[in-house]
Enzyme design. Structure first.
Site, mmCIF file in Angstrom:
data_model
loop_
_atom_site.group_PDB
_atom_site.id
_atom_site.type_symbol
_atom_site.label_atom_id
_atom_site.label_comp_id
_atom_site.label_asym_id
_atom_site.label_seq_id
_atom_site.Cartn_x
_atom_site.Cartn_y
_atom_site.Cartn_z
ATOM 1 N NE ARG A 175 -3.639 -2.143 2.760
ATOM 2 C CZ ARG A 175 -3.422 -3.253 3.451
ATOM 3 N NH1 ARG A 175 -2.259 -3.434 4.079
ATOM 4 N NH2 ARG A 175 -4.350 -4.195 3.531
ATOM 5 C CE LYS A 199 -6.425 -0.368 4.572
ATOM 6 N NZ LYS A 199 -7.712 -0.525 3.847
ATOM 7 C CG HIS A 267 -4.760 0.604 -3.844
ATOM 8 N ND1 HIS A 267 -4.086 0.407 -2.651
ATOM 9 C CD2 HIS A 267 -5.771 -0.290 -3.853
ATOM 10 C CE1 HIS A 267 -4.681 -0.567 -1.971
ATOM 11 N NE2 HIS A 267 -5.701 -1.006 -2.672
ATOM 12 N NE ARG A 270 -3.040 -3.671 -1.319
ATOM 13 C CZ ARG A 270 -2.614 -4.478 -0.347
ATOM 14 N NH1 ARG A 270 -1.321 -4.746 -0.229
ATOM 15 N NH2 ARG A 270 -3.469 -5.020 0.495
ATOM 16 C CG HIS A 293 -6.724 -8.496 1.467
ATOM 17 N ND1 HIS A 293 -6.959 -8.922 0.171
ATOM 18 C CD2 HIS A 293 -6.429 -7.164 1.367
ATOM 19 C CE1 HIS A 293 -6.797 -7.911 -0.664
ATOM 20 N NE2 HIS A 293 -6.480 -6.846 0.034
ATOM 21 C CE1 TYR A 302 -6.905 -7.018 -6.769
ATOM 22 C CE2 TYR A 302 -7.045 -8.058 -4.624
ATOM 23 C CZ TYR A 302 -6.850 -6.940 -5.400
ATOM 24 O OH TYR A 302 -6.597 -5.733 -4.804
#
Length: 327
Positions: A175, A199, A267, A270, A293, A302
Site C-alpha cells: 500500500r 492496517k 493502488h 497493488r 487482507h 481478484y
C-alpha cells in the site's frame, strides 16, 4: 416556462458541532481508533467526518438534544435516504460503518444501551472489478525512469527513487502508506523480504522480488542521504520522507510517458500485483497473506479478474470460443 430543477440539499456544515459534544463523544472514539485499533490517519479522518456530518444532520432535523441511543430506526432511515442525495453509495457505506463503530464503542463503555443503526438497510454497492495493468503495460511503465534519465530529463537520484517506488508497489504489493513508512531496518537483504506494518497494526512478511532488491541496493549505495536502520527507504535529496501525494504526482508523469490512463492510482499497481500472481497460479490464501487482507473475501475479487481474463483468452484463441454463428 419550466421550473428550474430543485437545488440539491446542501452538505451539513462541519463547524456547527459544539466543542463539548466533540470532547465528550467524538474525541475519545477517535483516540481509540488511532491508539488501540491503530487505524490509519486517513480512516480516522473519514470516521470523524462521518460523525460531524451526522451530527449536523441531527441539528438540521431538530433532534440533536435526544440521547444518541434513543434515536429511532425511522430517523436513521431518514438520515440514510437524505444522505443518498449527497453521497455516492461507497461513501455512504463508509460513513454508516463509521457511525456503527461509534455506537458500538460507547455501548462497550456502557454509555449507551443500543445501536440505532443496527438493521438499517443501505443501497447495494455496485460490484466493480479492480482495475489493473497487463504485464506488458507494467513493463512500459517501469521503463519510464530509465528513459528520462537517458534523456537527462531528471536527475539520477530522482530516476532511481521513482523506479524504486514503482518496483516496491508492484514487486511487493505494498500500500502507498506502507511504502512511505518502510525503513531500511525492516528489510532483510539476505532473503529479500520486508517486514510490513499494515492496517490495524498487523505485521506481515512481503517478498519484494529480485529486481526490486537490486534497485534498492543501487539506491542505498549511490543516492541515499541517510541509510540507518530507522531511516525511511524512499526519501528526498535531503533525507526527508517522500509523501503519498508525491508518489501520486510522480506516477501520473510515468503513466503519461507510457501512454496509459492518467486516472490509474498507485493502488492499481497493488491490484496488478495480486492479479498477476493469481493468473500465474498462486494460491488464493497465499495471496491473501501477501496482501495483508483480514478477510479472504477481500482477496477473492481478484479471482473474478482472473476468470474474466481466462474467458477473454478462450474467446480469442479457441476455435469455438468467439463465434456464435450457426452453420
Amino acid at each position: 416556462m419550466s421550473k428550474p430543477p430543485p437545488s440539491p440539499t446542501p452538505e451539513p456544515e462541519a463547524a456547527e458541532m459544539p466543542a463539548e459534544v466533540s470532547a465528550a463523544w467524538l474525541d475519545p472514539f477517535l483516540v481509540w481508533l488511532a491508539k488501540e485499533r491503530r487505524y490509519s490517519p486517513h480512516t480516522v479522518r473519514n470516521y470523524r467526518h462521518a460523525f460531524v456530518r451526522f451530527y449536523a444532520w441531527l441539528q438540521g432535523a431538530g433532534i440533536e438534544a435526544k440521547p444518541f441511543d434513543e434515536l429511532t430506526r425511522r430517523e436513521m432511515r431518514d438520515f440514510v435516504i437524505e444522505s443518498q442525495r449527497q453521497l455516492d453509495r461507497c461513501t455512504l457505506h463508509l460513513h454508516v460503518s463509521g457511525l456503527r463503530s461509534f455506537f458500538r464503542f460507547w455501548i462497550s463503555r456502557r454509555r449507551m444501551l443500543r445501536n440505532p443503526f443496527t438493521g438499517i438497510p443501505l443501497p447495494k454497492l455496485e460490484k466493480r472489478l479492480p482495475m489493473f495493468l497487463t504485464e506488458s503495460q507494467i513493463k512500459r511503465l517501469l521503463l519510464g525512469p530509465q528513459r528520462l534519465m537517458e534523456n537527462e530529463a531528471i536527475t539520477p537520484h530522482d530516476g532511481w527513487r521513482d523506479r524504486l517506488i514503482m518496483e516496491l508497489l508492484y514487486g511487493g504489493g505494498l500500500r502507498i502508506s506502507e511504502l512511505c513508512g518502510l525503513t531500511f531496518g525492516a528489510i532483510d537483504q539476505s532473503n529479500g523480504c520486508a517486514r510490513i506494518l499494515g492496517k490495524g497494526g498487523k505485521e506481515r512478511m512481503c517478498p519484494l522480488g529480485r529486481v526490486a532488491m537490486a534497485v534498492l541496493q543501487h539506491w542505498k549505495t549511490n543516492h541515499v542521504a541517510i541509510s540507518s536502520p530507522t531511516a525511511i527507504v524512499v526519501q528526498n535529496h535531503d533525507g526527508s520522507p517522500v509523501r503519498p501525494r508525491q508518489v501520486q504526482t510522480m506516477l501520473k508523469r510515468y503513466l503519461a510517458l507510457a501512454d496509459l490512463p492518467l486516472d490509474l492510482t498507485p493502488h492499481k499497481l497493488r491490484h496488478s500485483y495480486a492479479t498477476h500472481l493469481l493468473n500465474a497460479g498462486a494460491d488464493l490464501r497465499l495471496v491473501q497473506e501477501l496482501l495483508g487482507h483480514a478477510n479472504l473475501a477481500t482477496t477473492q475479487i481478484y479471482t473474478h479478474v482472473s476468470v474474466a481474463r481466462l474467458k477473454e483468452v478462450h474467446a480469442q484463441a479457441h476455435p469455438r470460443g468467439g463465434s456464435t454463428r450457426m452453420g
